[in-house]
Design a protein around this motif. Sequence first.
Motif, PDB file in Angstrom:
ATOM      1  N   PHE A 181       0.860  -1.184   0.000  1.00 55.15           N
ATOM      2  CA  PHE A 181       0.000   0.000   0.000  1.00 55.15           C
ATOM      3  C   PHE A 181       0.897   1.235   0.000  1.00 55.15           C
ATOM      4  O   PHE A 181       1.797   1.375   0.831  1.00 55.15           O
ATOM      5  CB  PHE A 181      -0.882  -0.006   1.251  1.00 55.15           C
ATOM      6  N   GLY A 190      -5.438  -0.895  -3.657  1.00 61.39           N
ATOM      7  CA  GLY A 190      -5.823   0.147  -2.700  1.00 61.39           C
ATOM      8  C   GLY A 190      -6.229   1.455  -3.332  1.00 61.39           C
ATOM      9  O   GLY A 190      -5.833   2.534  -2.873  1.00 61.39           O
ATOM     10  N   ARG A 204     -16.136  -0.006   0.905  1.00 57.25           N
ATOM     11  CA  ARG A 204     -14.878  -0.205   0.178  1.00 57.25           C
ATOM     12  C   ARG A 204     -14.874   0.565  -1.153  1.00 57.25           C
ATOM     13  O   ARG A 204     -13.939   0.445  -1.943  1.00 57.25           O
ATOM     14  CB  ARG A 204     -14.654  -1.693  -0.085  1.00 57.25           C
ATOM     15  N   ARG A 213      -9.674   3.574   0.670  1.00 57.18           N
ATOM     16  CA  ARG A 213      -8.575   2.887  -0.011  1.00 57.18           C
ATOM     17  C   ARG A 213      -8.039   1.727   0.840  1.00 57.18           C
ATOM     18  O   ARG A 213      -7.783   0.636   0.346  1.00 57.18           O
ATOM     19  CB  ARG A 213      -7.441   3.871  -0.301  1.00 57.18           C
ATOM     20  N   LYS A 214      -7.870   1.985   2.137  1.00 53.98           N
ATOM     21  CA  LYS A 214      -7.297   0.971   3.032  1.00 53.98           C
ATOM     22  C   LYS A 214      -8.249  -0.228   3.164  1.00 53.98           C
ATOM     23  O   LYS A 214      -7.806  -1.377   3.211  1.00 53.98           O
ATOM     24  CB  LYS A 214      -6.993   1.571   4.397  1.00 53.98           C
ATOM     25  N   TYR A 234      -7.916  -2.202   0.042  1.00 53.17           N
ATOM     26  CA  TYR A 234      -6.617  -2.893   0.018  1.00 53.17           C
ATOM     27  C   TYR A 234      -6.609  -4.097   0.963  1.00 53.17           C
ATOM     28  O   TYR A 234      -6.141  -5.181   0.598  1.00 53.17           O
ATOM     29  CB  TYR A 234      -5.509  -1.921   0.399  1.00 53.17           C
ATOM     30  N   ASP A 235      -7.148  -3.932   2.155  1.00 50.96           N
ATOM     31  CA  ASP A 235      -7.169  -5.033   3.131  1.00 50.96           C
ATOM     32  C   ASP A 235      -8.007  -6.203   2.608  1.00 50.96           C
ATOM     33  O   ASP A 235      -7.625  -7.366   2.746  1.00 50.96           O
ATOM     34  CB  ASP A 235      -7.728  -4.546   4.472  1.00 50.96           C
TER      35      ASP A 235
END
Length: 797
Positions: free
Chosen positions: A176, A304, A323, A353-354, A357-358
Amino acid sequence: MNKQLKVLFIGTYVPKECGIATFTSDLLNSVSGENNDVHCEVIALSDPSETYNYPEEVVFQIQKEKLEDYYLAADYINQSDADIVCLQHEFGLYGGNAGDYIFALLSGINKPVITTMHTVIREPELEYRVSTEKLIRYSEKLVVMSQTAVDMLKDVYKAPEDKIEIIFHGVPDYPFNNCSKYKKMLNLKGSPLVLTFGLLSKNKGIESVLEALPDVVNQYPDLIYLVLGATHPMVKKTQGEAYRQYLKNKVSELGLENNVVFHDKFVEKEELCNYILASDIYVSPYLSREQIVSGALTYAMGMGKAIVSTPYWYAQEMLSDNRGLLIDFGDTDGFKKSLSYLIENPEECDNMRKKAYDFGRKMTWKNVGKKYNTVFGKALMNYNTYPGIQNRFYFLPIQLPEVKLDHLKLLTDDVGIIQHTNLGVPARRYGYSTDDIGRALVALTKLIDNPQKVEEFRKIITTYMSFLEHAQTDTGHFHNFMSYQREFLDEKGSEDTLGRAIYGLGHVISCSYLSRNIRTLAHTLVSKSGPEMENLDSPRAKAYAMCGLYEILRAGIDIDEFESVFNSCRDVVKPIDTLVDRDYFESIFISHADSLVDLYEANHKEDWNWFEPTVTYSNAKLSESLLLAYNYTKNRTYREIGLATLDFLTEIQWNCDFFDTVGNQGWYSYNGEKPLFDQQPIEAGYLTQAYISAYEIVREEKYLELAKYSFEYFLGRNRLRTVMYDYSTGAVCDGLNSDGMNCNQGAEPVICFLMALSSLNEHTNKAFSTILQSRVSDGISDEALEKRKSLLSVKAE
């Protein structure tokens, strides 16, 4: 696993510019890279206009619209050491109606199939429903990339839940990070940089984003919207660049020339990832709700990105839990507000974004590879649990079909047999042929195994004999074709026609159950044909004539029993001085046998044990005629060549699963390629007869087994896995074509079926007679005798 797992992927493949091609490549690398004990190869789909320098893992190519390639691919798979097949499925990927050419491959292989479904339709038209349901049946496991797809498979198509596995679309594993590093690397501007990527087509909905941009760029003039990707090859082929030009015109109309950039190229994976990493916002403006997966959206999540998308099925599921942002299809105002919100709220944008990404960590190719390998292992365990699963012929009958003459009688009128039908209905415009009459007499006389059968067949045999008597010319040859108006259409038929007439007449002469009058007439016709028989050039005509003469010779018929009848009616039969004797027939018989030997010696090679440079039609009759010549003369040369050529026909047509007979689309020449279609049932019928003759002469069990398999060709043991025989009427379809079975049911196929069936029945009756003779000495009870008799019936393995 104790041995290396070998996986064969089927789909488009790099360097083809196609999303599924990239997916297949990434999946292969993830499966093999995750575990060194996995070896992967590819069967790649191509179009005729395409030529690619494929990597070494591509071991076979299928031209999308060439049905024959799918059959050849199935043969390749069966002969390979692959353990499992992983099919990438999207309807447009394969040829045919709703991509149904793929079933020519799937129906013919004996490996477990794992299907990755890139498309599932909630409200399918009929052809797509049928195609999907067949795909479910042929697949050991179905891999889909969302819960929505799982629910549709269960609710719409009633797919068994234990067949379905969810494995997300894979993504590369990048850390990321912020975007500036990659913007600098690619020399990109834009603050923010908004990205849409993928092969360009109308369903992308990019115009909706363009219409939203004027108000946004008024407030954020440094915004750049990058549309990355070439036009989809199929769209470009049919529509050119019309959609791209439409978008460019709209950019001009909206005054966005400084804010919209088109990169018209297909970017390789590494470069694509750099573009995604350089972007701030990814926009997915698809216009169709029925989008069950999107590789582009998956990549954006896995790296992300802040995402704005229309609510197609895949996006709804993937972007839940904040998301990403969802707006309605074509909602220009929604795009404007969503883009402005993400730009104005950097903290909220970063949290989004996080979260994306997760979630994307579940979808890295490494994790995807592990899950596919787990599914492969489960599928192999289930597949191997059932030893009979590879036997695709369990439906074959335990015993031979009963003799049914309904269709033959339907084709027969008071003149002869109508040659052809239109979907089983006699087509009178084609008239009659001596070819069919001669072979039909063989089939019928072989079916007469007791005096009671004579009355059943008397009328039809008399009709056929009347036709031949009328068809014979003054020279002893025969006309072949007669119109429905009872006019002969030729001066004389081919040499094969003469041979086929002699073939049938010889069986009439040797059938002791028939009346002496009928047999005398047959002897008269054969005697008159003597000079024509002597001068035959065609190898098949000689073989047919030999098979007919053999019947006369083996029966030890003395012309004395016919001469009294002949002399009493000499004034009404066609002019002939006298019936010819056995020695004359024998001289022709041996002369033809010797000429076939000479033909073989002139043409056979180390890897080509055949009489000619090309294998064409009625092939097994050549081999059988020499075997019969051996049985009569005990000349071992006849036996050796008869068996060598019959074994050669087996080698080039029997694939240890079914008989793939030589098709007549060009025939099969030495050093050439064997055509798969159009396959004629006559070849299977003649093979059955030849194998029975071979078994009864040399007593090798393999010929009896091969006779079973060649006969089962009619019953579904063929390339198309299609039953050609109608058990209710006795009709047989005309052949196997590249587009399926020829559903016409003419005279030739039903006659050849009956010839094969009568040969098998005759063999069974002979074997039963042997048992019967030993009954007293063996003390066999009636019940035990019936059991032993049933065991002699030809069975499916």
